[in-house]
Design a protein around this motif. Structure first.
Motif, short mmCIF file in Angstrom:
data_model
loop_
_atom_site.label_atom_id
_atom_site.label_comp_id
_atom_site.label_asym_id
_atom_site.label_seq_id
_atom_site.Cartn_x
_atom_site.Cartn_y
_atom_site.Cartn_z
N ASN A 59 -6.50 -84.56 30.09
CA ASN A 59 -7.72 -84.04 29.47
C ASN A 59 -8.79 -85.12 29.33
N CYS A 60 -8.35 -86.30 28.87
CA CYS A 60 -9.30 -87.38 28.63
C CYS A 60 -8.65 -88.71 28.99
N ASP A 61 -9.37 -89.54 29.75
CA ASP A 61 -8.87 -90.86 30.14
C ASP A 61 -9.92 -91.89 29.73
N VAL A 62 -9.55 -92.77 28.81
CA VAL A 62 -10.47 -93.78 28.28
C VAL A 62 -10.32 -95.07 29.08
N GLU A 63 -11.41 -95.53 29.64
CA GLU A 63 -11.36 -96.69 30.52
C GLU A 63 -11.10 -97.99 29.78
N CYS A 64 -10.32 -98.85 30.44
CA CYS A 64 -10.23 -100.27 30.13
C CYS A 64 -10.53 -100.95 31.45
N ASN A 65 -11.69 -101.55 31.58
CA ASN A 65 -12.17 -102.01 32.88
C ASN A 65 -11.42 -103.27 33.34
N PRO A 66 -10.69 -103.21 34.48
CA PRO A 66 -9.97 -104.38 34.95
C PRO A 66 -10.81 -105.36 35.77
N ILE A 67 -12.04 -104.95 36.10
CA ILE A 67 -12.91 -105.78 36.93
C ILE A 67 -13.59 -106.80 36.01
N GLN A 68 -12.86 -107.88 35.76
CA GLN A 68 -13.31 -108.88 34.79
C GLN A 68 -13.53 -110.26 35.38
N ALA A 69 -13.02 -110.49 36.59
CA ALA A 69 -13.05 -111.84 37.17
C ALA A 69 -14.48 -112.33 37.40
N GLU A 70 -15.39 -111.44 37.79
CA GLU A 70 -16.77 -111.85 38.00
C GLU A 70 -17.37 -112.41 36.72
N THR A 71 -17.05 -111.78 35.60
CA THR A 71 -17.56 -112.24 34.31
C THR A 71 -16.97 -113.59 33.95
N VAL A 72 -15.66 -113.74 34.18
CA VAL A 72 -15.00 -115.03 33.93
C VAL A 72 -15.62 -116.11 34.82
#
Length: 327
Positions: free
Chosen positions: A267-280
């Motif tokens: 019904n609902c899927d809450v994101e946890c964004n794995p695309i973090q390397a660019e920010t690091v």
């Protein structure tokens, strides 16, 4: 003639060397102590680091898959320190117990960036943090459920993530904040599925035996647990998702998770964004240049709901949305 050939050979060799990639000694060395490979989210996160911290970009990445072993992760960080890495990035398996090894890194003069998850340590012991707000993720799930159910009762089963992980603690705390505002919501049980499909299935099978016919909401703290829970409910003949007897909420919003959302099974899927390397990488670049950088950087994420559901808190899934996703 021999002298001329020798000069030509030297010139060719010089041109060849000029065309070669940057020498390893000139690369910025980064050690990444990764949690493991327990989920599709983690796989996407690992790939993101490998793509971003490439030799072509000027980096040498030493990524250690710690296989959800806290002791192995501490040892990996100490190995990075002994190798005198330029930077250390840690996605902590557990939130506690980091003071000593962080002090060791600080004494060695190696900047440390905590990524993805949080730790229980003074922020003087690390240089920066990059990740998502998992408490807000839990709050988003709770707010969406309240919007979706209206005045209807909720009898809730929760499949938590790994014990001691900040993502588990944050999502649990955030959701419980909202649940505490609703007298007609009951959390029947909450157990760890360790962020795995097998764990989600095992916990859900146990729940079905203990609470058969008593629950109408299942919350899984990542997509892989949701897949396992769906397998268990399928085997038991329990319907879920849009038009089902059970409302199913998941976290992470990986490609397969959102495919199930598009199909109406989640019904609902809450994101946890794995695309973090660019920010690091951006933080490291500022450190390299001696520029000011943010101590804390939040990576944006959102939530998604199945077709036919309109929400103040989430985007309604379409094929176009799914096709546009980066992972």
């Amino acid at each position: 003639m021999k002298k001329k050939l020798a000069v030509m050979a030297l010139a060719a060799a010089t041109l060849s060397m000029m065309a070669m990639p940057v020498y390893a000694d000139d690369l910025v060395t980064v050690g990444y102590a990764q949690v493991g490979h327990e989920s599709d989210w983690r796989t996407a996160n690992t790939q993101n680091y490998q793509d971003v911290f490439s030799e072509d970009a000027g980096y040498s990445l030493d990524l250690v898959d710690c296989d959800n072993d806290n002791a192995a992760q501490l040892e990996a960080v100490r190995t990075f320190i002994s190798k005198d890495m330029d930077y250390i990035v840690i996605a902590p398996i557990q939130s506690a117990g980091w003071d000593t090894v962080l002090q060791e890194a600080q004494d060695a003069g190696i900047p440390v960036i905590i990524a993805d998850r949080e730790i229980e340590a003074s922020d003087d012991l690390y240089d920066a943090w990059v990740g998502t707000n998992t408490t807000n993720e839990g709050i988003t799930a709770g707010n969406w459920l309240a919007e979706y159910l209206g005045d209807a009762d909720a009898n809730i089963l929760v499949i938590e993530g790994s014990v001691g992980a900040s993502a588990t603690l944050g999502r649990t705390d955030g959701f419980n904040q909202v649940a505490g505002e609703h007298d007609n919501w009951t959390i029947l049980d909450s157990q760890s599925g360790d962020f795995t499909q097998a764990g989600g299935q095992e916990v859900m099978e146990s729940f079905i035996k203990s609470y058969e016919g008593q629950f109408n909401v299942v919350i899984c703290q990542n997509d892989n647990e949701a897949y396992g829970a769906m397998d268990a409910m399928d085997a038991a003949g329990i319907t879920y998702g849009v038009d089902g007897d059970v409302t199913l909420i998941s976290f992470d919003a990986t490609h397969d998770g959102l495919q199930y959302t598009l199909d109406g099974k989640i019904n609902c899927d809450v994101e946890c964004n794995p695309i973090q390397a660019e920010t690091v990488k951006g933080v490291i670049e500022k450190m390299q240049a001696g520029e000011d950088y943010e101590k804390t950087t939040l990576v944006e994420d959102q939530a998604f709901v199945a077709p036919g559901i309109e929400s103040e808190y989430a985007t309604t899934m379409t094929q176009e949305v799914l096709d546009g996703r980066a992972y």
